[in-house]
Write a protein that holds these residues in place. Structure first.
Motif, PDB file in Angstrom:
ATOM      1  N   ILE A  28     -71.287  17.389  28.010  1.00 56.36           N
ATOM      2  CA  ILE A  28     -70.905  18.696  27.495  1.00 56.36           C
ATOM      3  C   ILE A  28     -69.480  18.607  26.974  1.00 56.36           C
ATOM      4  CG2 ILE A  28     -70.684  21.164  27.933  1.00 56.36           C
ATOM      5  CD1 ILE A  28     -72.527  20.822  30.349  1.00 56.36           C
ATOM      6  N   PHE A  29     -69.307  18.965  25.702  1.00 52.61           N
ATOM      7  CA  PHE A  29     -67.993  19.007  25.068  1.00 52.61           C
ATOM      8  C   PHE A  29     -67.581  20.460  24.899  1.00 52.61           C
ATOM      9  CE2 PHE A  29     -69.468  14.842  24.112  1.00 52.61           C
ATOM     10  CZ  PHE A  29     -68.328  14.060  24.056  1.00 52.61           C
ATOM     11  N   PHE A  30     -66.366  20.767  25.333  1.00 51.28           N
ATOM     12  CA  PHE A  30     -65.836  22.128  25.264  1.00 51.28           C
ATOM     13  C   PHE A  30     -64.686  22.154  24.265  1.00 51.28           C
ATOM     14  CE2 PHE A  30     -67.663  21.425  29.391  1.00 51.28           C
ATOM     15  CZ  PHE A  30     -68.309  22.604  29.707  1.00 51.28           C
ATOM     16  N   HIS A  82     -71.407  14.849  32.318  1.00 55.71           N
ATOM     17  CA  HIS A  82     -70.072  14.509  31.833  1.00 55.71           C
ATOM     18  C   HIS A  82     -69.456  15.721  31.149  1.00 55.71           C
ATOM     19  CE1 HIS A  82     -72.380  10.656  31.718  1.00 55.71           C
ATOM     20  NE2 HIS A  82     -71.400  10.365  32.539  1.00 55.71           N
ATOM     21  N   LEU A  83     -68.235  16.086  31.548  1.00 54.50           N
ATOM     22  CA  LEU A  83     -67.535  17.259  31.011  1.00 54.50           C
ATOM     23  C   LEU A  83     -66.310  16.797  30.234  1.00 54.50           C
ATOM     24  CD1 LEU A  83     -67.554  19.321  34.332  1.00 54.50           C
ATOM     25  CD2 LEU A  83     -69.209  19.483  32.461  1.00 54.50           C
ATOM     26  N   TYR A  84     -66.234  17.197  28.967  1.00 55.48           N
ATOM     27  CA  TYR A  84     -65.123  16.795  28.103  1.00 55.48           C
ATOM     28  C   TYR A  84     -64.451  18.013  27.489  1.00 55.48           C
ATOM     29  CZ  TYR A  84     -67.505  12.268  28.205  1.00 55.48           C
ATOM     30  OH  TYR A  84     -68.112  11.098  28.593  1.00 55.48           O
ATOM     31  N   GLY A  85     -63.129  18.065  27.580  1.00 53.12           N
ATOM     32  CA  GLY A  85     -62.350  19.095  26.903  1.00 53.12           C
ATOM     33  C   GLY A  85     -61.683  18.492  25.688  1.00 53.12           C
ATOM     34  N   GLY A 131     -61.599  13.175  22.298  1.00 53.48           N
ATOM     35  CA  GLY A 131     -61.403  13.534  20.907  1.00 53.48           C
ATOM     36  C   GLY A 131     -62.700  13.447  20.125  1.00 53.48           C
ATOM     37  N   VAL A 132     -62.562  13.589  18.843  1.00 53.90           N
ATOM     38  CA  VAL A 132     -63.727  13.604  17.968  1.00 53.90           C
ATOM     39  C   VAL A 132     -64.469  12.264  17.987  1.00 53.90           C
ATOM     40  CG1 VAL A 132     -62.517  12.956  15.840  1.00 53.90           C
ATOM     41  CG2 VAL A 132     -64.566  14.385  15.728  1.00 53.90           C
ATOM     42  N   VAL A 133     -63.753  11.167  18.183  1.00 56.37           N
ATOM     43  CA  VAL A 133     -64.417   9.859  18.214  1.00 56.37           C
ATOM     44  C   VAL A 133     -65.389   9.785  19.400  1.00 56.37           C
ATOM     45  CG1 VAL A 133     -64.062   7.379  18.510  1.00 56.37           C
ATOM     46  CG2 VAL A 133     -62.577   8.673  16.975  1.00 56.37           C
ATOM     47  N   THR A 134     -64.944  10.247  20.564  1.00 58.40           N
ATOM     48  CA  THR A 134     -65.822  10.253  21.745  1.00 58.40           C
ATOM     49  C   THR A 134     -67.025  11.147  21.501  1.00 58.40           C
ATOM     50  OG1 THR A 134     -63.934   9.861  23.188  1.00 58.40           O
ATOM     51  CG2 THR A 134     -65.932  10.702  24.232  1.00 58.40           C
TER      52      THR A 134
END
Length: 115
Positions: free
Chosen positions: A35-37, A74-77, A98-101
């Motif tokens: 999950i990308f926030f 997986h939690l990404y800010g 970041g955008v690459v991830t």
């Protein structure tokens, strides 16, 4: 049936309870979830915001995040979030990305869902 990989992109904090509950359902089916926030959605990953925020939609977000981390979600800010002027103080288990991830995970996913 093979396990699937899902990526959620959350830009509105009001959608977070729904996304976390759906992600937990997918994990029960042995799927992999990231999950990308970003934008307003990233606020919920901030310790300061989460402490101040009353229960939203009748859901305890702290508890949902704990369940998500324990389940392996997986939690990404977003590391470049411009809506949070003094940066994010991330909750336990979340990390900046970041955008690459995001793109790496998205290209490997069976589906990318935006909320």
């Amino acid at each position: 049936m093979a396990n699937k990989k899902f990526v959620y992109f959350v830009s509105l904090s009001s959608n977070v309870p729904y996304v976390l509950n759906k992600a937990l359902e997918m994990i029960e089916q042995k799927d992999e979830v990231d999950i990308f926030f970003d934008l307003d959605g990233a606020r919920v990953l901030d310790k300061r915001y989460l402490k101040k925020m009353p229960r939203t939609h009748g859901v305890d977000l702290s508890s949902l995040f704990t369940k998500a981390r324990q389940a392996g979600i997986h939690l990404y800010g977003c590391q470049m979030n411009v809506l949070i002027a003094d940066g994010l103080e991330l909750i336990e288990g979340a990390e900046l990305a970041g955008v690459v991830t995001f793109l790496e995970r998205a290209y490997q996913a069976d589906a990318v869902l935006s909320y």
